[in-house]
Design an enzyme around this catalytic site. Structure first.
Site, PDB file in Angstrom:
ATOM      1  N   TRP A   1       0.994  -1.360  -0.164  1.00 21.40           N
ATOM      2  CA  TRP A   1       0.170   0.150  -0.009  1.00 21.40           C
ATOM      3  C   TRP A   1       0.863   1.094  -0.025  1.00 21.40           C
ATOM      4  O   TRP A   1       0.646   2.227  -0.679  1.00 21.40           O
ATOM      5  CB  TRP A   1      -0.937  -0.332   1.014  1.00 21.40           C
TER       6      TRP A   1
ATOM      7  N   ASP B   1      -1.136   6.721   6.746  1.00 23.37           N
ATOM      8  CA  ASP B   1      -2.382   5.810   6.108  1.00 23.37           C
ATOM      9  C   ASP B   1      -2.529   4.960   7.141  1.00 23.37           C
ATOM     10  O   ASP B   1      -1.930   3.818   7.470  1.00 23.37           O
ATOM     11  CB  ASP B   1      -1.852   5.025   4.783  1.00 23.37           C
TER      12      ASP B   1
ATOM     13  N   LYS C   1     -12.634  -1.279   7.169  1.00 21.80           N
ATOM     14  CA  LYS C   1     -11.934  -2.349   7.842  1.00 21.80           C
ATOM     15  C   LYS C   1     -12.335  -1.975   9.528  1.00 21.80           C
ATOM     16  O   LYS C   1     -13.133  -2.958   9.894  1.00 21.80           O
ATOM     17  CB  LYS C   1     -10.321  -2.258   7.705  1.00 21.80           C
TER      18      LYS C   1
HETATM   19  N1  PMP Z   1      -4.159   1.478   2.317  1.00 20.15           N
HETATM   20  C1  PMP Z   1      -4.545   0.354   2.993  1.00 20.15           C
HETATM   21  C2  PMP Z   1      -3.482   0.232   4.440  1.00 20.15           C
HETATM   22  C3  PMP Z   1      -5.405  -0.447   2.400  1.00 20.15           C
HETATM   23  O1  PMP Z   1      -5.600  -1.540   3.173  1.00 20.15           O
HETATM   24  C4  PMP Z   1      -6.054  -0.171   1.557  1.00 20.15           C
HETATM   25  C5  PMP Z   1      -7.119  -1.227   0.950  1.00 20.15           C
HETATM   26  N2  PMP Z   1      -7.268  -2.336   1.538  1.00 20.15           N
HETATM   27  C6  PMP Z   1      -5.870   0.963   0.763  1.00 20.15           C
HETATM   28  C7  PMP Z   1      -5.031   1.806   1.180  1.00 20.15           C
HETATM   29  C8  PMP Z   1      -6.748   1.235  -0.636  1.00 20.15           C
HETATM   30  O2  PMP Z   1      -8.002   1.600  -0.081  1.00 20.15           O
HETATM   31  P1  PMP Z   1      -9.228   1.660  -1.016  1.00 20.15           P
HETATM   32  O3  PMP Z   1      -9.483   0.064  -1.764  1.00 20.15           O
HETATM   33  O4  PMP Z   1     -10.320   2.114  -0.320  1.00 20.15           O
HETATM   34  O5  PMP Z   1      -8.723   2.413  -2.168  1.00 20.15           O
END
Ligand code: PMP
Length: 365
Positions: free
Chosen positions: A105, A174, A198
């Site tokens: 990520w 994040d 989450k």
């Molecule tokens: N950051 C983290 C730590 C994630 O776990 C995720 C998605 N699982 C995201 C960003 C991306 O999020 P989205 O699918 O809402 O774009």
């Protein structure tokens, strides 16, 4: 009546049953309005109360200082991968940002930021993401506009248990997969963001907590809906916000408060995670968690069986399913098993998984 299925999903993930019940009770007739929250105007007084309650609930749970704004945005985590550089890259001359990449990520965030300015990789490139190199090995640029990191890498199960020291450079985090899983000192951050799906609600809304001196630096090309200052100046209602998702988030905050807040969650989450890690570590190598002990996530636990025996891992998943335990499959990019233990997962549910894992090992060793 309690639901039978145990949902260990990485996200969208389990919501507390009380939250779903409350939403169901109010679904067709919210607060005697005769309509659903989904049908309320985002300019109505009923919705204004919903969004303000959600904000106040969060401020209370995280002790958010007055000089921070809370925004409810759209576009998810991926949206913030762009919104962060679009709003902050120009903070200092040279438009450089530091990215601490510890998993998929943060790697994606760095790649996106590279479209808008210069990205400095703080860590040497890693083959596998299995830990966080010691801070003495970091290459931080004191002239960077901000330092970016991901508090919990949902796929690789790498979590920061300390906040990085940036010597005054604004820190952007994040927290999509660990927000409110523990207390956190907001004053250490410039920006925190988190997708809701989450730990704090359902998909559709992305939380942003931002120190107010960081507002108003967006690049001219920044899309208006991603401009933090514009959203802050309009109580997150510049455009139609994701009203129902904000409502659900507010219910989750209320539920969290009733559970004892972030402190209580930290205790519970640590106990749940320890139960699974202990079982893994005492399995004589049958189960292996590849992550460095210091950086193991309390939220997402990647596990391999017999060093990546895919056949056996498939049997594990099939048998778990027969016991009503779902979504234990590792991310397609890494394979194996992944146990996600967000706030809504109870101790009892974790114990059931532990019993299953022990039996499975006894049967297949
Ligand atoms: N950051 C983290 C730590 C994630 O776990 C995720 C998605 N699982 C995201 C960003 C991306 O999020 P989205 O699918 O809402 O774009």
């Amino acid at each position: 009546a309690s639901r039978q299925i145990i949902n260990f999903a990485p996200g969208p993930a389990k919501l507390p049953e009380e939250v779903l019940q409350k939403a169901q009770d109010e679904l067709c007739n919210y607060n005697k309005t005769g309509v659903s929250v989904m049908e309320l105007s985002h300019r109505s007084s009923d919705f204004t109360k919903i969004i303000n309650n959600a904000e106040n609930g969060l401020r209370d749970l995280l002790n958010i200082p007055q000089n921070y704004k809370v925004l409810f945005m759209q576009g998810g985590g991926n949206g913030q991968f762009s919104a962060v550089p679009l709003n902050l890259m120009n903070l200092k001359e040279g438009s450089t940002a530091d990215y601490i990449v510890t998993g998929s990520w943060s790697a994606k965030a760095a790649k996106e930021a590279d479209k808008y300015g210069k990205v400095n990789m703080v860590l040497p490139k890693q083959e596998d993401y299995i830990g966080i190199p010691d801070q003495c090995m970091w290459n931080l640029n004191p002239g960077a506009s901000y330092v970016y990191y991901c508090a919990n890498e949902t796929i690789h199960g790498v979590e920061f248990h300390d906040i990085p020291e940036t010597n005054g450079v604004p820190l952007v985090c994040d927290m999509s997969s660990n927000i409110l899983s523990r207390p956190v000192d907001i004053s250490k951050f410039g920006v925190i963001y988190a997708g809701a799906q989450k730990n704090i609600g359902c998909a559709g809304v992305t939380l942003v907590i931002i120190r107010d001196d960081l507002l108003g630096h967006a690049m001219p090309v920044c899309p208006v809906i991603f401009d933090y200052k514009i959203q802050a100046g309009n109580n997150s209602c510049y455009n139609t916000p994701p009203t129902f998702s904000i409502y659900i988030m507010g219910l989750v905050f209320k539920w969290l408060k009733a559970q004892g807040g972030a402190q209580a969650m930290a205790k519970l989450n640590q106990r749940k995670a320890s139960m699974i890690y202990d079982l893994v570590d005492n399995s004589n190598g049958f189960y292996v968690s590849p992550v460095d002990v210091k950086s193991r996530s309390f939220m997402n636990i990647p596990i391999r069986i017999k060093n990546g025996d895919e056949h056996l891992e498939k049997i594990f998943l099939d048998e778990a399913l027969k016991q009503d335990m779902i979504q234990l499959k590792g991310h397609r990019s890494v394979g194996g098993i992944r146990v996600s233990l967000y706030n809504a997962i109870t101790m009892t549910e974790t114990e059931k998984l532990a019993v299953f894992m022990t039996k499975f090992r006894n049967n297949h060793q």
